[in-house]
Design a protein around this motif. Structure first.
Motif, PDB file in Angstrom:
ATOM      1  N   GLU A  69       0.958  -0.869   0.003  1.00 44.18           N
ATOM      2  CA  GLU A  69      -0.569   0.123  -0.083  1.00 44.18           C
ATOM      3  C   GLU A  69       0.267   1.401   0.137  1.00 44.18           C
ATOM      4  O   GLU A  69       1.793   1.184   0.668  1.00 44.18           O
ATOM      5  CB  GLU A  69      -0.707   0.421   1.080  1.00 44.18           C
TER       6      GLU A  69
ATOM      7  N   TYR B 197       0.407   5.291   0.522  1.00 39.90           N
ATOM      8  CA  TYR B 197       0.802   6.971   0.952  1.00 39.90           C
ATOM      9  C   TYR B 197       0.634   7.480   0.448  1.00 39.90           C
ATOM     10  O   TYR B 197       1.945   8.183  -0.134  1.00 39.90           O
ATOM     11  CB  TYR B 197       0.450   6.504   2.766  1.00 39.90           C
TER      12      TYR B 197
ATOM     13  N   HIS C 232       2.179  11.233   4.797  1.00 39.39           N
ATOM     14  CA  HIS C 232       2.554   9.971   6.349  1.00 39.39           C
ATOM     15  C   HIS C 232       2.797  11.785   7.402  1.00 39.39           C
ATOM     16  O   HIS C 232       3.726  12.746   7.464  1.00 39.39           O
ATOM     17  CB  HIS C 232       3.918  10.022   6.090  1.00 39.39           C
TER      18      HIS C 232
ATOM     19  N   THR D 126      -7.291  11.321  11.163  1.00 40.77           N
ATOM     20  CA  THR D 126      -6.557  10.309   9.638  1.00 40.77           C
ATOM     21  C   THR D 126      -7.980  11.307   8.737  1.00 40.77           C
ATOM     22  O   THR D 126      -8.106  11.674   7.931  1.00 40.77           O
ATOM     23  CB  THR D 126      -6.753   8.931   9.763  1.00 40.77           C
TER      24      THR D 126
ATOM     25  N   ASP E  61      -4.838   8.139   0.364  1.00 42.48           N
ATOM     26  CA  ASP E  61      -4.969   7.463   2.166  1.00 42.48           C
ATOM     27  C   ASP E  61      -3.498   8.132   2.359  1.00 42.48           C
ATOM     28  O   ASP E  61      -2.361   8.479   1.871  1.00 42.48           O
ATOM     29  CB  ASP E  61      -3.698   6.370   1.020  1.00 42.48           C
TER      30      ASP E  61
ATOM     31  N   GLN F 194      -1.565   8.265   6.875  1.00 42.59           N
ATOM     32  CA  GLN F 194      -0.954   6.741   7.480  1.00 42.59           C
ATOM     33  C   GLN F 194      -0.033   7.766   8.496  1.00 42.59           C
ATOM     34  O   GLN F 194       0.892   8.883   7.892  1.00 42.59           O
ATOM     35  CB  GLN F 194       0.832   6.210   6.939  1.00 42.59           C
TER      36      GLN F 194
END
Length: 172
Positions: free
Chosen positions: A30, A32, A35, A53, A70, A72
Protein backbone atom coordinates in the motif's frame (compact mmCIF):
# COMPACT_ATOMS: atom_id res chain seq x y z
CA UNK A 1 15.50 -37.93 -11.52
CA UNK A 2 14.61 -37.25 -7.89
CA UNK A 3 17.54 -39.21 -6.53
CA UNK A 4 20.13 -37.17 -8.44
CA UNK A 5 18.39 -33.74 -8.66
CA UNK A 6 16.75 -33.68 -5.22
CA UNK A 7 18.97 -30.91 -3.74
CA UNK A 8 18.93 -28.88 -6.96
CA UNK A 9 15.14 -29.06 -7.11
CA UNK A 10 14.69 -28.08 -3.44
CA UNK A 11 17.04 -25.10 -3.81
CA UNK A 12 15.30 -24.00 -7.03
CA UNK A 13 11.87 -24.19 -5.36
CA UNK A 14 13.10 -22.14 -2.38
CA UNK A 15 14.67 -19.48 -4.65
CA UNK A 16 11.58 -19.26 -6.87
CA UNK A 17 9.37 -19.02 -3.77
CA UNK A 18 11.52 -16.23 -2.29
CA UNK A 19 11.46 -14.27 -5.56
CA UNK A 20 7.70 -14.75 -5.95
CA UNK A 21 7.14 -13.60 -2.36
CA UNK A 22 9.25 -10.48 -2.90
CA UNK A 23 7.49 -9.60 -6.17
CA UNK A 24 4.05 -10.14 -4.62
CA UNK A 25 4.95 -7.97 -1.63
CA UNK A 26 6.18 -5.13 -3.86
CA UNK A 27 3.16 -5.26 -6.16
CA UNK A 28 0.57 -5.30 -3.36
CA UNK A 29 2.30 -2.84 -1.02
CA UNK A 30 0.00 0.00 0.00
CA UNK A 31 1.26 3.44 -0.90
CA UNK A 32 0.27 6.51 1.07
CA UNK A 33 -0.28 10.01 -0.20
CA UNK A 34 0.63 11.54 3.16
CA UNK A 35 2.72 10.35 6.10
CA UNK A 36 1.88 12.32 9.23
CA UNK A 37 3.59 11.86 12.58
CA UNK A 38 1.60 12.48 15.74
CA UNK A 39 3.89 13.04 18.73
CA UNK A 40 2.03 13.27 21.99
CA UNK A 41 2.75 13.07 25.69
CA UNK A 42 -0.56 11.28 26.23
CA UNK A 43 -2.01 8.18 24.65
CA UNK A 44 -4.87 8.90 22.27
CA UNK A 45 -7.85 6.67 21.61
CA UNK A 46 -8.24 4.84 18.32
CA UNK A 47 -11.38 6.91 17.66
CA UNK A 48 -9.43 10.19 17.97
CA UNK A 49 -6.71 8.86 15.66
CA UNK A 50 -9.35 7.74 13.14
CA UNK A 51 -11.06 11.17 13.26
CA UNK A 52 -7.73 12.90 12.70
CA UNK A 53 -6.91 10.62 9.78
CA UNK A 54 -10.35 11.28 8.25
CA UNK A 55 -9.81 15.04 8.63
CA UNK A 56 -6.56 14.83 6.69
CA UNK A 57 -8.17 12.62 4.04
CA UNK A 58 -10.95 15.20 3.61
CA UNK A 59 -8.52 18.05 2.93
CA UNK A 60 -5.82 16.10 1.09
CA UNK A 61 -5.18 15.50 -2.60
CA UNK A 62 -4.69 12.19 -4.36
CA UNK A 63 -0.95 12.50 -4.99
CA UNK A 64 -0.38 9.04 -6.45
CA UNK A 65 -3.53 9.22 -8.63
CA UNK A 66 -4.96 5.89 -7.54
CA UNK A 67 -8.43 7.31 -6.88
CA UNK A 68 -8.23 7.56 -3.09
CA UNK A 69 -6.45 9.77 -0.60
CA UNK A 70 -4.47 7.54 1.74
CA UNK A 71 -3.02 8.89 4.98
CA UNK A 72 -0.72 7.02 7.31
CA UNK A 73 -0.71 8.39 10.85
CA UNK A 74 2.42 7.36 12.76
CA UNK A 75 1.72 7.79 16.47
CA UNK A 76 4.53 8.21 19.00
CA UNK A 77 3.77 8.65 22.69
CA UNK A 78 6.64 10.36 24.46
CA UNK A 79 6.90 11.55 28.02
CA UNK A 80 9.27 14.27 29.14
CA UNK A 81 9.01 13.18 32.78
CA UNK A 82 10.64 9.88 33.68
CA UNK A 83 8.00 9.35 36.37
CA UNK A 84 5.18 9.58 33.82
CA UNK A 85 6.37 6.65 31.76
CA UNK A 86 3.86 3.85 32.12
CA UNK A 87 5.80 1.33 30.09
CA UNK A 88 9.49 1.74 29.34
CA UNK A 89 9.33 -0.60 26.35
CA UNK A 90 6.57 1.45 24.73
CA UNK A 91 8.54 4.62 25.35
CA UNK A 92 11.69 3.15 23.77
CA UNK A 93 9.73 1.85 20.78
CA UNK A 94 8.14 5.26 20.24
CA UNK A 95 11.51 6.99 20.39
CA UNK A 96 13.06 4.49 17.96
CA UNK A 97 10.13 4.84 15.53
CA UNK A 98 10.32 8.64 15.71
CA UNK A 99 14.10 8.73 15.22
CA UNK A 100 13.79 6.46 12.20
CA UNK A 101 11.04 8.65 10.81
CA UNK A 102 13.13 11.79 11.32
CA UNK A 103 16.25 10.24 9.77
CA UNK A 104 14.44 8.90 6.71
CA UNK A 105 12.26 11.98 6.32
CA UNK A 106 9.19 9.79 5.81
CA UNK A 107 6.86 12.22 7.52
CA UNK A 108 7.03 15.85 6.55
CA UNK A 109 4.06 16.95 8.64
CA UNK A 110 4.26 16.57 12.41
CA UNK A 111 1.51 17.13 14.94
CA UNK A 112 2.67 17.62 18.52
CA UNK A 113 1.66 19.21 21.80
CA UNK A 114 3.30 22.37 23.15
CA UNK A 115 5.89 20.67 25.38
CA UNK A 116 7.17 18.37 22.68
CA UNK A 117 7.08 21.18 20.10
CA UNK A 118 9.24 23.40 22.34
CA UNK A 119 11.76 20.61 22.95
CA UNK A 120 12.12 19.61 19.28
CA UNK A 121 12.04 23.21 18.01
CA UNK A 122 14.87 24.06 20.40
CA UNK A 123 16.91 21.30 18.75
CA UNK A 124 16.10 22.58 15.25
CA UNK A 125 14.02 19.60 14.13
CA UNK A 126 11.06 21.64 12.89
CA UNK A 127 11.25 24.42 10.33
CA UNK A 128 10.96 27.98 11.61
CA UNK A 129 7.52 29.56 11.12
CA UNK A 130 7.03 33.33 11.15
CA UNK A 131 3.98 33.43 13.42
CA UNK A 132 4.76 30.27 15.34
CA UNK A 133 3.18 26.90 14.66
CA UNK A 134 -0.39 26.55 13.41
CA UNK A 135 -2.87 24.91 15.75
CA UNK A 136 -5.05 22.01 14.67
CA UNK A 137 -8.07 23.81 16.11
CA UNK A 138 -7.57 26.64 13.59
CA UNK A 139 -8.48 24.37 10.68
CA UNK A 140 -11.97 24.03 9.26
CA UNK A 141 -11.93 20.24 9.60
CA UNK A 142 -13.61 18.31 12.40
CA UNK A 143 -10.79 17.61 14.85
CA UNK A 144 -11.09 15.64 18.11
CA UNK A 145 -11.38 18.08 21.03
CA UNK A 146 -8.32 16.61 22.73
CA UNK A 147 -6.17 17.60 19.71
CA UNK A 148 -7.34 21.19 19.07
CA UNK A 149 -4.37 22.72 20.91
CA UNK A 150 -1.80 20.57 19.10
CA UNK A 151 0.73 22.20 16.77
CA UNK A 152 1.17 21.44 13.07
CA UNK A 153 4.87 21.52 12.18
CA UNK A 154 6.99 20.82 9.12
CA UNK A 155 10.28 18.95 9.13
CA UNK A 156 13.36 21.15 8.70
CA UNK A 157 15.33 19.75 5.76
CA UNK A 158 18.25 22.12 6.32
CA UNK A 159 19.58 20.14 9.26
CA UNK A 160 23.24 19.11 8.91
CA UNK A 161 23.87 15.60 7.63
CA UNK A 162 26.56 13.08 8.47
CA UNK A 163 28.75 14.11 5.53
CA UNK A 164 30.04 17.08 7.52
CA UNK A 165 30.87 15.21 10.71
CA UNK A 166 31.98 18.19 12.85
CA UNK A 167 28.81 20.12 12.17
CA UNK A 168 26.74 16.97 12.67
CA UNK A 169 28.31 16.23 16.06
CA UNK A 170 27.95 19.85 17.14
CA UNK A 171 24.29 19.85 16.08
CA UNK A 172 23.48 16.77 18.11
Amino acid sequence: FWYYYKIHTIIAVIVIGAIASFVYEQLTKETYDYHIALISSQTLSFEDEALLTEAFIACGNDLDRNGTVDVQLLTSTLSADEGDVADANTQMASVARLMGDLDLGTSVVFICDDDIYAEYQENGVFAEQENGPSKLGDTSQEIPAVLTDYNICMLDFDRPDESDSDEYREYY
